[in-house]
Scaffold this motif. Structure first.
Motif, short mmCIF file in Angstrom:
data_model
loop_
_atom_site.label_atom_id
_atom_site.label_comp_id
_atom_site.label_asym_id
_atom_site.label_seq_id
_atom_site.Cartn_x
_atom_site.Cartn_y
_atom_site.Cartn_z
N GLY A 86 11.53 -79.39 -22.74
CA GLY A 86 11.95 -79.10 -24.11
C GLY A 86 13.22 -79.80 -24.51
O GLY A 86 13.40 -80.17 -25.67
N ALA A 119 10.13 -74.50 -22.82
CA ALA A 119 10.20 -75.70 -23.66
C ALA A 119 10.71 -75.38 -25.05
O ALA A 119 11.55 -76.11 -25.60
CB ALA A 119 8.83 -76.37 -23.74
N ALA A 171 4.58 -81.40 -27.71
CA ALA A 171 4.25 -80.19 -26.94
C ALA A 171 2.77 -80.12 -26.59
O ALA A 171 2.41 -79.70 -25.49
CB ALA A 171 4.68 -78.94 -27.71
N TYR A 181 2.16 -82.49 -23.76
CA TYR A 181 2.87 -81.98 -22.59
C TYR A 181 2.09 -80.84 -21.94
O TYR A 181 1.91 -80.81 -20.72
CB TYR A 181 4.26 -81.55 -23.05
CG TYR A 181 4.92 -80.43 -22.29
CD1 TYR A 181 5.36 -80.64 -20.99
CD2 TYR A 181 5.14 -79.20 -22.88
CE1 TYR A 181 5.98 -79.61 -20.31
CE2 TYR A 181 5.76 -78.19 -22.20
CZ TYR A 181 6.17 -78.39 -20.90
OH TYR A 181 6.79 -77.39 -20.23
N LEU A 238 5.79 -73.15 -21.75
CA LEU A 238 5.93 -73.29 -23.20
C LEU A 238 7.16 -72.54 -23.70
O LEU A 238 7.92 -73.07 -24.52
CB LEU A 238 4.66 -72.81 -23.91
CG LEU A 238 4.67 -72.89 -25.43
CD1 LEU A 238 4.88 -74.32 -25.90
CD2 LEU A 238 3.38 -72.31 -26.00
#
Length: 181
Positions: A131, A77, A139, A142, A74
């Motif tokens: 990202g 991203a 997101a 994902y 995360l």
């Protein structure tokens, strides 16, 4: 009666087959689905996530690796969505596939902190690539797709024989070498 990890994996699979409950259907569904499918359709991401899950199942305190992996992905991203591209990204991602495959093949055990740091670095690269390619709205999908692959890999690693795991690791490493081209 199924064990808890099997119930969790089954629940994730069932949830992934349902459509999102959104008040305004249309573009939201496509963005969520694109995010969910992205780690499932990119060979480098697919192999890295499965290998990370398999490897985590065979590590002391390996359950801690999965949330670390997801958080690092995360973070990568978010950096990518902000327009920050890591140098050597494509080569780095292929190299992580090779390295993850070799770790699985060798059944290498690392201290928990070293394993977390290594997989956080791998995850940051893969997250950065996602990202750069996907909008912020994808997101959630994902991360859900990534979590599903990590959980599937962990389930495989927990149940498969050492021989099967080592062969799978060798296959992942070979595929990573082909991706390096």
């Amino acid at each position: 009666m199924m064990k808890t990890p099997s119930k969790t994996l089954l629940a994730l699979l069932l949830v992934s087959c349902t459509g999102p409950a959104l008040a305004h259907p249309g573009a939201h569904e496509h963005v969520l689905a694109a995010g969910f499918l992205h780690p499932l359709t990119g060979l480098d991401h697919l192999l890295a996530l499965l290998a990370a899950g398999v490897w985590s199942a065979r590590q002391p305190r390996g359950g801690r690796l999965l949330p670390v992996f997801l958080l690092a992905m995360l973070a990568g991203a978010v950096a990518g969505m902000a327009g920050l591209a890591m140098p050597g990204l494509e080569t780095g991602m292929a190299a992580t596939v090779v390295a993850a495959g070799l770790l699985v093949m060798a059944s290498l055990r690392l201290p928990a902190g070293a394993g977390m740091a290594l997989f956080a670095a791998f995850a940051t690269l893969h997250g950065n690539a996602h990202g750069l390619e996907l909008p912020l709205a994808s997101a959630v999908g994902y991360l859900a797709g990534s979590a599903l692959l990590l959980a599937a890999g962990r389930a495989i690693g927990a149940r498969a024989s050492a021989t099967v795991v080592r062969c799978a690791g060798a296959g992942v490493a070979l595929a990573g070498m082909l991706l390096l081209g």
